[in-house]
Motif scaffolding. Structure first.
Motif, PDB file in Angstrom:
ATOM      1  N   LEU A  85       0.829  -1.209   0.000  1.00  0.00           N
ATOM      2  CA  LEU A  85       0.000   0.000   0.000  1.00  0.00           C
ATOM      3  C   LEU A  85       0.864   1.261   0.000  1.00  0.00           C
ATOM      4  O   LEU A  85       0.536   2.250  -0.685  1.00  0.00           O
ATOM      5  N   VAL A  86       1.944   1.215   0.760  1.00  0.00           N
ATOM      6  CA  VAL A  86       2.858   2.369   0.761  1.00  0.00           C
ATOM      7  C   VAL A  86       3.436   2.572  -0.639  1.00  0.00           C
ATOM      8  O   VAL A  86       3.512   3.713  -1.148  1.00  0.00           O
ATOM      9  N   SER A  98       0.941   4.117  -2.943  1.00  0.00           N
ATOM     10  CA  SER A  98       0.715   5.551  -2.701  1.00  0.00           C
ATOM     11  C   SER A  98       1.701   6.406  -3.489  1.00  0.00           C
ATOM     12  O   SER A  98       1.384   7.537  -3.888  1.00  0.00           O
ATOM     13  N   PRO A 105      -1.264   9.540  -2.836  1.00  0.00           N
ATOM     14  CA  PRO A 105      -1.987   9.186  -1.591  1.00  0.00           C
ATOM     15  C   PRO A 105      -3.489   9.458  -1.658  1.00  0.00           C
ATOM     16  O   PRO A 105      -4.267   8.718  -1.056  1.00  0.00           O
ATOM     17  N   GLN A 110      -5.508   9.270  -4.329  1.00  0.00           N
ATOM     18  CA  GLN A 110      -6.151   8.205  -5.101  1.00  0.00           C
ATOM     19  C   GLN A 110      -6.194   6.907  -4.301  1.00  0.00           C
ATOM     20  O   GLN A 110      -7.194   6.174  -4.342  1.00  0.00           O
ATOM     21  N   LEU A 111      -5.123   6.617  -3.563  1.00  0.00           N
ATOM     22  CA  LEU A 111      -5.104   5.417  -2.734  1.00  0.00           C
ATOM     23  C   LEU A 111      -6.134   5.526  -1.611  1.00  0.00           C
ATOM     24  O   LEU A 111      -6.810   4.539  -1.278  1.00  0.00           O
ATOM     25  N   LEU A 112      -6.276   6.706  -1.060  1.00  0.00           N
ATOM     26  CA  LEU A 112      -7.286   6.921  -0.017  1.00  0.00           C
ATOM     27  C   LEU A 112      -8.679   6.650  -0.567  1.00  0.00           C
ATOM     28  O   LEU A 112      -9.497   6.002   0.090  1.00  0.00           O
TER      29      LEU A 112
END
Length: 452
Positions: free
Chosen positions: A297-298, A301, A306, A308-310
């Motif tokens: 996940l990191v 990101s 970050p 878009q990942l959120l």
């Protein structure tokens, strides 16, 4: 109400359709509600009877012109509390006590469930995995492509529900109801649970403890009640966070790291109180898989940014946590009648399991694999999810009133929010003593919760 006939030899029943009553006087709790049936003793001054002397069951004076029997009625209490027949035959129904030992045992319930309900089909189980994973990636692809703020809220709601469905399939792996192949269960369980940041073996072991001790005040693991002593040791802020919606619905990640109040240990640490030494390797394996997912996940990101990942993962993860806490809480709390919790000799696996609740989730039932059929799942976690509805229907005649029909849901289970809020406002702690206990309410916390 009893109907008796007055004859020259005293009192006797109408033509027998029931066994003849014993002699004497019957009382039912309230001494003022006395029923006169039949006696061979000398009685005098019987109010309301058209005679005042008789002994040994016959009148001393026989001066009737016509020997005609006439019905004589003796009423017991109110109409809805009457006793039908004689000597307690067909007595009024006793109020059901959910804390009383059931008149059946676990083998009776097991015998009622068709044999094919116990059969695990790994291909069928895998088909659900393929379905759910395809939906997860399809939703993410569509949301990323449209990237519209009108679409994102719909995506968050749908994807969080799918994350929860993924968890349920991993949960079946943990129970061994996914297949009879332990290695297959472990591999699939790790992939599914690690993808939503759940340490598979750590959770599997603690969840096993939950099932083995369901309904036990101290030994249960998931949403067990706080004793009065522990409850009163909590500071006001902790009480507010624990019993004010929506904060309790965000508790799962905290529980994974530190468990519930009054318990110690972590689902990630191999030396935790949750585990025995032989489970150390399993716990380490799951923690490594969880860490690998965090690292992925990191990395994502940095690739997609970050925000878009959120949108794609972070917010759906929070929604998944709320689903998990809502469902697991309401399967053990929130019924309109208070249900018992047990200690000591009063606890048994069967009695503890019978305090769980089935829930109806409307359209979501199929999406999250009928996890709402929870009583039979808790008693027999080996049954695959795709047989739970049939198994529950077969067991209900045996369970009787120990099975509580769930409220019917609309397309979406919004009615459960009201059950959650009411329970949080009243179910705060149980007594430190007693082997059968019920939730008690802290009026200060209750007032604060309802004012929110």
């Amino acid at each position: 109400m009893a109907s008796l006939v007055l004859s020259e030899c005293g009192l006797k029943p109408l033509p027998q359709t029931l066994p003849r009553p014993r002699t004497g006087i019957i009382t039912h709790n309230n001494p003022s509600k006395t029923r006169f049936l039949y006696t061979n003793r000398i009685l005098t001054d019987i109010k309301g009877l058209p005679f005042d002397k008789f002994s040994r069951g016959c009148f001393r004076e026989r001066n009737w012109g016509l020997k005609v029997s006439a019905p004589f009625k003796v009423t017991y209490g109110e109409e809805d509390n009457k006793i039908n027949g004689f000597n307690g035959l067909g007595e009024e129904e006793i109020e059901f006590d959910p804390g009383s030992p059931p008149p059946f045992n676990l083998s009776d319930v097991r015998a009622a469930i068709p044999k094919h309900c116990w059969v695990k089909d790994p291909w069928k189980s895998m088909s659900y995995v393929v379905r759910d994973v395809a939906v997860v990636f399809g939703l993410a692809a569509v949301a990323a492509y449209l990237n519209n703020w009108l679409v994102w809220p719909l995506y968050w709601a749908a994807q969080s529900t799918m994350f929860w469905a993924i968890f349920v399939l991993g949960h079946d792996c943990g129970h061994g109801s996914f297949s009879n192949n332990r290695n297959l269960n472990s591999v699939v369980g790790h992939i599914l649970h690690s993808s939503i940041l759940v340490p598979y073996h750590g959770w599997r072991i603690s969840h096993r403890t939950h099932h083995q001790n369901h309904g036990h005040v101290e030994k249960d693991e998931s949403w067990h009640p706080l004793s009065e002593k522990i409850y009163k040791s909590l500071d006001d802020m902790t009480k507010k966070l624990r019993f004010t919606v929506p904060f309790p619905m965000l508790a799962y990640p905290i529980y994974l790291w530190s468990r519930s109040p009054g318990k110690t240990g972590s689902h990630f640490h191999p030396n935790s109180d949750l585990f025995v030494p032989s489970e150390k390797i399993d716990v380490i394996t799951s923690t490594v898989c969880w860490t690998a997912m965090v690292a992925l996940l990191v990395g994502l990101s940095f690739v997609m940014g970050p925000i878009q990942l959120l949108n794609l993962y972070g917010i759906p993860y929070v929604g998944f946590v709320m689903w998990l806490d809502l469902v697991t809480y309401l399967h053990h709390h929130g019924h309109e009648d208070k249900l018992p919790w047990y200690r000591g000799k009063e606890w048994s696996y069967l009695r503890g399991g019978l305090t769980t609740l089935d829930r109806d989730y409307g359209w979501i039932n199929n999406i999250h694999h009928d996890i709402g059929t929870h009583i039979i799942h808790h008693l027999f976690p080996q049954i695959p999810h795709y047989h739970l509805i049939e198994a529950t229907a077969a067991a209900k005649p045996v369970l009787g009133k120990y099975y509580r029909e769930p409220k019917k849901s609309g397309p979406l289970p919004f009615h459960l929010i009201g059950d959650l809020i009411r329970s949080m406002a009243r179910d705060h702690y149980v007594s430190d003593t007693g082997d059968v206990v019920y939730y008690q309410t802290d009026s200060l916390v209750s007032r604060s919760s309802t004012e929110e």
